[in-house]
Scaffold this motif. Sequence first.
Motif, PDB file in Angstrom:
ATOM      1  N   LYS A  57       0.843  -1.195   0.000  1.00  0.00           N
ATOM      2  CA  LYS A  57       0.000   0.000   0.000  1.00  0.00           C
ATOM      3  C   LYS A  57       0.876   1.242   0.000  1.00  0.00           C
ATOM      4  O   LYS A  57       1.920   1.286   0.623  1.00  0.00           O
ATOM      5  N   GLN A  58       0.420   2.268  -0.733  1.00  0.00           N
ATOM      6  CA  GLN A  58       1.138   3.534  -0.789  1.00  0.00           C
ATOM      7  C   GLN A  58       0.318   4.626  -0.115  1.00  0.00           C
ATOM      8  O   GLN A  58      -0.899   4.691  -0.284  1.00  0.00           O
ATOM      9  N   VAL A  59       1.008   5.467   0.665  1.00  0.00           N
ATOM     10  CA  VAL A  59       0.367   6.595   1.332  1.00  0.00           C
ATOM     11  C   VAL A  59       1.249   7.818   1.129  1.00  0.00           C
ATOM     12  O   VAL A  59       2.373   7.721   0.628  1.00  0.00           O
ATOM     13  N   ASP A  60       0.732   8.985   1.515  1.00  0.00           N
ATOM     14  CA  ASP A  60       1.485  10.223   1.299  1.00  0.00           C
ATOM     15  C   ASP A  60       2.819  10.230   2.033  1.00  0.00           C
ATOM     16  O   ASP A  60       3.782  10.850   1.582  1.00  0.00           O
ATOM     17  N   PHE A  61       2.889   9.551   3.186  1.00  0.00           N
ATOM     18  CA  PHE A  61       4.086   9.620   4.020  1.00  0.00           C
ATOM     19  C   PHE A  61       4.988   8.380   3.881  1.00  0.00           C
ATOM     20  O   PHE A  61       5.902   8.179   4.670  1.00  0.00           O
ATOM     21  N   LYS A  80       8.659   7.814   3.860  1.00  0.00           N
ATOM     22  CA  LYS A  80       8.931   8.365   2.539  1.00  0.00           C
ATOM     23  C   LYS A  80      10.408   8.706   2.336  1.00  0.00           C
ATOM     24  O   LYS A  80      10.948   8.520   1.251  1.00  0.00           O
TER      25      LYS A  80
END
Length: 279
Positions: free
Chosen positions: A14-18, A34
């Motif tokens: 899963k990818q998230v902003d941080f 990140k």
Amino acid sequence: MVQVGNYNTLRVVKQVDFGVYLDGGEGEEILLPKRFIPEGGLEDGDEIEVFIYHDSDNRLIATTQHPKGVVGDLVSLKVVNMTRQGAFMDWGLMKDIFVPLSQQVSRMFEGQFYTVLIYLDEQTGRVAATERFNSKFDNEELTVSERDIADLLVLRESDLGYVVAINNKHEGLLHFGDIFRDLKPGDKLQGYIKTIRPDNKIDVASGVPGYQKVANEEEKILQLLKENNGYLPYHDKSDPEEIHEFFGMSKKVFKMTTGALYKQQKIKFTQTGIQLIEE
């Protein structure tokens, strides 16, 4: 299950902003912040090698930074902060590694280096460090013999010399008379097994044994003679420290090596030194 305190190859889920979350197994997801994502980014399904440990909030965290050791390693680390509970040491990650007071052999001081064993605390599951690692070394069943080459790690200084780890398995003693430079805990060097006593206590020496060492040093002395117009002002009466400073070898090895070169008629002895014989 991931191995905490070690490197793991994990898959991006899963990818998230941080950052990105990695598959930690059994439904657990572990954040790779990140700032540690490689240039070019990561996509779902990509695999990446990361180091896993706990952050300040006791959550598993991944990093692409490389610590100075993993669980099971003996390393020399610097104390960067002291508290009533213990010492924090710099091990190459953003979060320092902790040495509980109960795991210190003697009082630690900020700014000093100490040899510690990195381990996984059974109660907390966190990576920690300890000075109490004597049980790691077993001299009951030896895996080395006399004259074997070995990797040595300096553990501490004693009245007779330096206590060393041998191949990270056994404990031995490097006598002051077998080393001609100052050492400190954490220093690594190559040596060999000099003597194994009846009680399985081991004496070691630096370098390689006997005439194997001489063969390696012959070329060094010949090259130094050529660089100094065929003459060097050193002989069997020279000060051992002067010989070590110039040649990087003990006086014993110097005498063995020059003796071998003399028998090969490559050098001759003079009253003040050694002279290269012209071919």
